[in-house]
Design an enzyme around this catalytic site. Structure first.
Site, PDB file in Angstrom:
ATOM      1  CE  LYS A   1      18.940  86.357 103.679  1.00 49.17           C
ATOM      2  NZ  LYS A   1      17.689  85.680 103.705  1.00 49.17           N
TER       3      LYS A   1
ATOM      4  CG  ASP B   1      26.148  85.752 108.451  1.00 43.74           C
ATOM      5  OD1 ASP B   1      25.916  86.167 107.294  1.00 43.74           O
ATOM      6  OD2 ASP B   1      25.521  84.822 108.978  1.00 43.74           O
TER       7      ASP B   1
ATOM      8  CE1 TYR C   1      19.070  79.899 110.811  1.00 39.21           C
ATOM      9  CE2 TYR C   1      19.001  81.429 108.961  1.00 39.21           C
ATOM     10  CZ  TYR C   1      18.892  80.149 109.460  1.00 39.21           C
ATOM     11  OH  TYR C   1      18.605  79.106 108.600  1.00 39.21           O
TER      12      TYR C   1
END
Ligand code: PLP
Length: 432
Positions: A270, A242, A147
């Site tokens: 994050k 990523d 994702y």
């Protein structure tokens, strides 16, 4: 209408659903598939969340990963409060983002230039544009089960909130856009070779979560990651890591540093913002120099490099270094997971827990031993088994990431005493 502050979680969910799609502002928060209203929270501190009902929960979701120090770490809070008294948005050049940028560039050799944005999605979206702008190619190769945020072109067989759902991509993504994305299975060397053989010259970049953690935890073989680099280099494609989850979470230099890879571009989110909305895309200077205003690849943001996020991020990162946080967390999480696995065995529970650094994923056991690397290897019982365990834990005040395919996160605020309590709760949950 009654005051929302006087209502319980079920009432609030009903009320929220009237005006907010699904009652929440990001799908997994809705507890979809768990047959339970989401808990509405009012407070957080350290390893704990507190609900509107005044109930305390040990929190292993930690806002889906950013809070490596736990909720409202006092040092971060102090810097944030100080920043709030100074300024909270400039929309102009300032010193706070330069401090964070310089700190990161000093620590991470493959980050030569960095641009801050406000989310992981934005970081990925921008990195893809940089890759396309530099290579003059249009196609992107991604992996099934990874994702990368809700970027249109990457909502193709994506995981996270979509995992387990019957539709594998999102409505509203045009066929034209989707057709620019090639998808290959994880851990499949042959499929990877094939896609490069047929389309290698059109691929601007390969994007991968080097530690796939959005469809459960699917650690990849080193040789598979090596093959990605080898094929990409041979075909003139870039490699984008990523590291929105793994960056500053598995170690200071993320998976790239741990595994000694040199990606061309890297995306962060994050932990980099310490719980505030920050993302970053970065990497090779020659590629990043294509970004506006220096180069032709346009990217901008009103709230980019927001000073509150910048100081929260820098304080979080420096503190994690100072307390040797990654090593502490690795040990702590491994110890916790070993005890949890023993509990599962002692109670003949259908679970096992997979762990990497401070991430862990409770999954239904399968016949195959060892880590699983592909989504097809996940047990078909995962959703049902997880739901039962999640709800029993919730009832007793333990909050796991509320989806069978989401990983949970350990923070430095999870002390030995709190972890002992968590294990007691989990043991009771297994007894039923
Ligand atoms: N990339 C990865 C690997 C992620 O896990 C996520 C979010 O979970 C994103 C990108 C998107 O980040 P954000 O939710 O901040 O947009």
């Amino acid at each position: 209408m009654s005051d929302v502050r006087s209502m319980n979680s079920s009432q609030l969910f009903e009320r929220s659903k009237q005006i907010v799609p699904g009652g929440v502002h990001s799908p997994v928060r809705s507890f979809k598939g768990l047959d339970h209203a989401p808990v509405f929270f009012t407070k957080a501190e350290g390893a704990y969340l507190e609900s509107v009902e005044g109930k305390k929960y040990i929190d292993f979701c930690q806002s889906f990963g950013p809070l490596i120090l736990g909720h409202r770490d006092p040092d971060v809070q102090e810097q944030v409060e100080r920043m709030v008294r100074t300024a909270w948005s400039f929309g102009a050049a300032e010193i706070y983002s330069l401090e964070l940028a310089e700190w990161i560039v000093e620590q991470i050799p493959f980050v030569e230039k960095i641009r801050f944005v406000s989310s992981g999605t934005e970081a990925v979206m921008s990195a893809l544009r940089v890759a396309r702008g530099n290579t003059n190619r249009s196609k992107i190769l991604k992996f099934e089960g990874c994702y990368h945020g809700h970027v249109d072109s990457l909502l193709v067989k994506a995981g996270s909130g979509l995992a387990g759902a019957s539709a594998s991509s999102s409505a509203g993504v045009s066929q034209n856009v989707a057709s620019e994305t090639l998808v290959s299975p994880l851990d499949d060397d042959e499929a990877l070779e094939k896609v490069f053989k047929t389309s290698g010259s059109e691929i601007a970049a390969v994007i991968i979560e080097p530690l796939p953690a959005n469809y459960g935890l699917l650690p990849q073989r080193r040789e598979f990651l090596e093959r990605i680099f080898k094929l990409a280099r041979a075909h003139g494609s870039l490699v984008i890591f990523d590291e929105v989850i793994s960056g500053f979470r598995v170690g200071l230099q993320g998976m790239a540093g741990l595994e000694k890879f040199t990606p061309d571009l890297v995306c962060y989110g994050k932990v980099i913002g310490g719980g505030f909305p920050v993302g970053a895309y970065c990497g090779r200077k020659d590629l990043m120099d294509a970004v506006a205003p220096l180069g032709p690849v346009y990217q901008a943001g009103t709230l980019s490099a927001n000073p509150i996020g910048m100081v929260a991020g820098l304080t979080t990162l420096k503190k994690t270094v100072k307390v040797n946080g990654w090593e502490v967390l690795e040990k702590r999480t491994a110890g916790f997971c070993a005890k949890l696995n023993k509990l599962f065995q002692d109670h003949s529970a259908p679970f096992t827990v997979d762990q990497h650094s401070s991430l862990f994923w409770i999954r239904s056991k399968t016949a195959k031993s060892g880590p699983i690397r592909r989504i097809e290897e996940i047990s078909t019982n995962q959703s049902q088994d997880f739901k039962n365990f999640f709800l029993r834990n919730l009832d007793q005040g333990l909050y796991l990431a509320p989806n069978a395919f989401e990983v949970s996160f350990m923070s430095l605020a999870h002390t030995d005493a709190i972890l002992a309590d968590a294990l007691k709760i989990m043991e009771k949950s297994l007894k039923g």
